[in-house]
Every structure is written in C-alpha cells, then in structure tokens.
Design an enzyme around this catalytic site. Structure first.
Site, short mmCIF file in Angstrom:
data_model
loop_
_atom_site.label_atom_id
_atom_site.label_comp_id
_atom_site.label_asym_id
_atom_site.label_seq_id
_atom_site.Cartn_x
_atom_site.Cartn_y
_atom_site.Cartn_z
N HIS A 50 0.82 -1.21 0.00
CA HIS A 50 0.00 0.00 0.00
C HIS A 50 0.85 1.26 0.00
CE1 HIS A 50 -3.40 -2.58 0.36
NE2 HIS A 50 -3.15 -2.91 1.61
N ASP A 53 -5.46 -7.76 -3.18
CA ASP A 53 -5.79 -7.56 -1.77
C ASP A 53 -7.12 -8.20 -1.39
OD1 ASP A 53 -6.02 -6.69 0.84
OD2 ASP A 53 -5.36 -4.68 0.43
#
Length: 452
Positions: A267, A318
């Site tokens: 991220h 994810d």
C-alpha cells in the site's frame, strides 16, 4: 518439450512478429523469431504474465456485503475491518479452500500466472489452533494444486492488537501467534509448499508495524525468502505509529529495518515526498492494490515521484473485491491523473502508459514473489498470457498500442490463454477446471448465506 507460436510477442528487447517459444519442465528454453514454425499452440498476442503480489483470498466471498452505511456518516477501513472480522469467524477450512480456488481461477483468467497469498487466517474460531497448526496454509496449497497457479505462500505473523501491545480483539484471535506458534505454522507450510510444483515458494509476512513488535521484525527479516508487510496504509495507522515510536511508519522502517529487494511493502498510500524517495531507493517493491485501496478509501500512492526515484512496484488484488489485472493497472494510472490533473503521467518518451504499467507489474510482481518470471526469455518460468487478436478493440493496433487498448479500452474477455510455469491452465478464455471450482464455490456461498 512444448512450443507456442505467437503472431506478436512482447520480448525483453521489444515487440517481435512470428515468435516461437519453446518450453521444457516449466521454463522457457528457446525463442525463434521471424519465421513460422510448427508449434503445439498458436496465439495472436503473447505477453509475459505478471504475478499478483498481494491477496487475502478468503475476502473474495465478502464482495458486495460491505457497501451499506449505518447512522454514522463516516465509514472507513476501520469499520470495514469489523465487518470482515465477523465474516471470517464463520469460515471453515473447506470454505477457505473453495474460496481460494475460485480466487486463483479468477486471477488466472484475468491474466495473472502466479500469486503471493498474504495468509493470516490460521486458527479455529475463538483462536484455538487446528490439530495441524498449518491446516489453513495446507488448504491454500491444495487450491493451488487444483488450479495450477504459481504460488508464493506468505504465512503472516500477527502478535498484538495494536502498537501499544494490547491483546488481540475477538475478531483477531484467529490470526494471532507467538513466535513458537508461528514457527509451527511455518514448518507445516514449508511441507505443504514442498508438495507443489517446483516453482512454488515460501516467504514470511510480518503483518504490520501495529501487529508485530520490533524484536519480532528483526528476527523475521533473517528469513532468506520474500518478506512482505503492510505499511502506511491509513492515516490513523500513521498517527498510532508516530505516537508510539516517534516517527511515521515509512521513516521508522527506513531507519530500523534492513530494507532491500527481498522486501515488498504493501500500500504505502500515506507517505511524504522524502519517504517516497527514500523507500523507492531502498530497492523494496511497493505492493499496490489500487482497486482495494479505492474501495477502502486508503489514499493514493505517490506513483509519479516513486517512478522518478527509480522505484519498483507491482500489482495485487488484496481484498479481491474485483479480480482484474487490467482494471488494477487502469485504476493506478487514473488515480495519478486525478491527483496531477494531467494525462499519461506514467508514460515515458520511449514507452506508452500501458507499456510502462505492464512492464513494471511484471518486474515488480516477479521480484516480490521471489519468482524467476516477468519476461519471455530463456531460463525464466513460462508465465505467459495470450490475448485474442480478433477482438474489435485491437483492429489496427500495433506494439504498445495493444497494451494501451487492452488496459484502457478493452475487457478481461481478451485473455485467451494463460500458462503458469508452463502449465496451460486457461484455454479459450476459461480455466481448465472451471466447472469443478465454481461448483464448490457456489456451495460454500450458499452455506455461508445460511450462517450469516
């Protein structure tokens, strides 16, 4: 020995016509260009297939369940996480295997050849270990055996409920381990990975600076394989780390961890300009998941500054709310356009936007997974994806325009074939075991509907 004839192929040196790729024992052994050869399979457009570098497979079954809001007008990652905790408390090993197989199949059909599974759902509801501590890791490997995807398994170390060392919350106890418990899971995971094809890998994943102590991080980074960790995903996380450690997460990691090419930091949507440059220059991969980051309101990665600093990034899915290689890449580029109010911001004088996005996804994914892939070149695993050139979107397109058209104007239906380390797992747009996989997944969703 197998062979693939491509009308057009993207090679390390650029686009080439009439390319025959020879495969043996899962690796590319030779290339012949410029002439038509007899081949086992013929395709239109052949590309290296990227690795999906970040997945929580079980979350796929939650897709569509978290889009409502209560009386509070602010909904965030933290409220979404509470819903996720309640959902996962219902999952059995059979459920996880069925969901994971569905996820892997969808990744393959989207054009990924391999995946790194950031695996933290270890224990029974309530936190008691299974009789085989690595039961859930074994189920992920069983799914990979069924689907044929290239797997890098990343068992997650999750020790505490926050950086202050507080106990795990009820929703987190299925994740938690001390070091002894974690090493038992690693031992079982190593055996399970050894039972897969030769290209399977094992890595380690300290969950985050919130969930793992500095001492544990120092111990885990002695492992020789890939190292993955969430970093600087949410502003609340930044404030928590800063209050406890006196530094923002990326700054602390740069100062206290032995960061380098084995690391993949997931991220990194909350970075200053100085942190962006420093982390990029460390050699670590930034693991970007633009669809999930958009879904959860994480923020926007500093991709332009990262690229200017020579950084490497790759793409993951994810939460698997939508599994689409092209949509992840398009979302990444469009986020940069919205921030900068410019177009084609990641393009270079030599390569188009789509080409830059695709090349980096291949290179970064392979590096993050510890996988000899990402190029159509002798010695690399035969991770390959073919696009059907008869799609109307591709009429009159050549070279980099093919990637630009697919990523920004095409559909996932353009994917015709995928090979994972030479295993021909997608043919004519469908996974070879699609019926069995989807049947098991449907049954799992029906059971979960009854218990939710």
């Amino acid at each position: 020995m197998k062979s693939i004839l491509a009308k057009t192929a993207l090679l390390p040196e650029g686009w080439a016509s009439d390319v025959t790729v020879y495969l043996d024992e899962g690796r590319i052994t030779d290339l012949v260009t410029g002439g038509l050869q007899d081949a086992d399979t013929s395709v239109d457009i052949l590309l290296p297939a990227p690795t999906n570098l970040h997945s929580h497979a079980f979350q796929r079954a939650m897709a569509g369940l978290t889009e409502q809001r209560g009386a509070d007008k602010t909904d965030s990652f933290w409220t979404w996480r509470q819903l996720m905790f309640r959902f996962l408390d219902k999952l059995t090993p059979d459920d996880v295997q069925a969901i994971t197989a569905q996820v892997q199949m969808e990744m393959l059909e989207a054009g990924f050849a391999a995946m790194a599974e950031f695996h933290y759902l270890h224990h029974r509801p309530g936190g008691r270990p299974y009789d085989a501590p690595a039961e859930m890791a074994q189920r992920i490997c069983a799914a990979a055996d069924q689907t044929g995807i290239g797997l890098t398994l990343l068992p997650v170390m999750y020790m505490q409920g926050g950086v202050d060392g507080r106990a795990l919350a009820p929703g987190q106890v299925r994740f938690g381990n001390d070091m002894d418990g974690y090493m038992q899971i690693m031992g079982g995971a190593e055996q399970a990975v050894a039972g897969l094809a030769e290209d399977a890998r094992l890595g380690v994943a300290p969950h985050s600076l919130r969930a793992v102590t500095p001492d544990a991080l120092r111990h885990l980074q002695q492992f020789r394989g890939p190292l993955h960790m969430h970093l600087a995903e949410q502003q609340a996380e930044v404030e928590e780390i800063k209050a406890a450690y006196g530094a923002r997460p990326v700054t602390w990691a740069l100062d206290h961890l032995d960061l380098g090419p084995r690391w993949c930091l997931i991220h990194c949507t909350q970075m200053t300009r100085a942190e962006t440059r420093g982390l990029a220059q460390s050699g670590a991969v930034a693991g970007l998941c633009p669809l999930t980051e958009s879904s959860l309101g994480d923020g926007i990665f500093n991709a332009v500054e990262w690229a200017d600093a020579g950084g490497t990034w790759g793409i993951g899915s994810d939460s698997n709310i939508l599994i689409s290689l092209k949509e992840e890449l398009r979302t990444l580029e469009y986020s940069q356009r919205l921030v900068t109010q410019n177009r084609a911001v990641l393009a270079t004088p030599d390569h188009s936007t789509g080409r830059v996005l695709y090349d980096m996804a291949c290179a970064g994914g392979a590096q993050a997974a510890g996988r000899d892939a990402g190029q159509i070149a002798p010695g690399h695993w035969a991770d390959l994806v073919a696009l059907g050139g008869d799609a109307t979107d591709f009429i009159g397109r050549k070279g980099d325009q093919l990637l630009d058209t697919w990523i920004f104007a095409g559909t996932d239906a353009a994917v015709s074939d995928v090979w994972a380390a030479g295993r021909h797992v997608v043919k004519d747009g469908a996974h070879v075991a699609r019926d069995a996989i989807t049947t098991a997944y449907r049954a799992t969703l029906r059971r979960l509907e009854d218990v939710m």
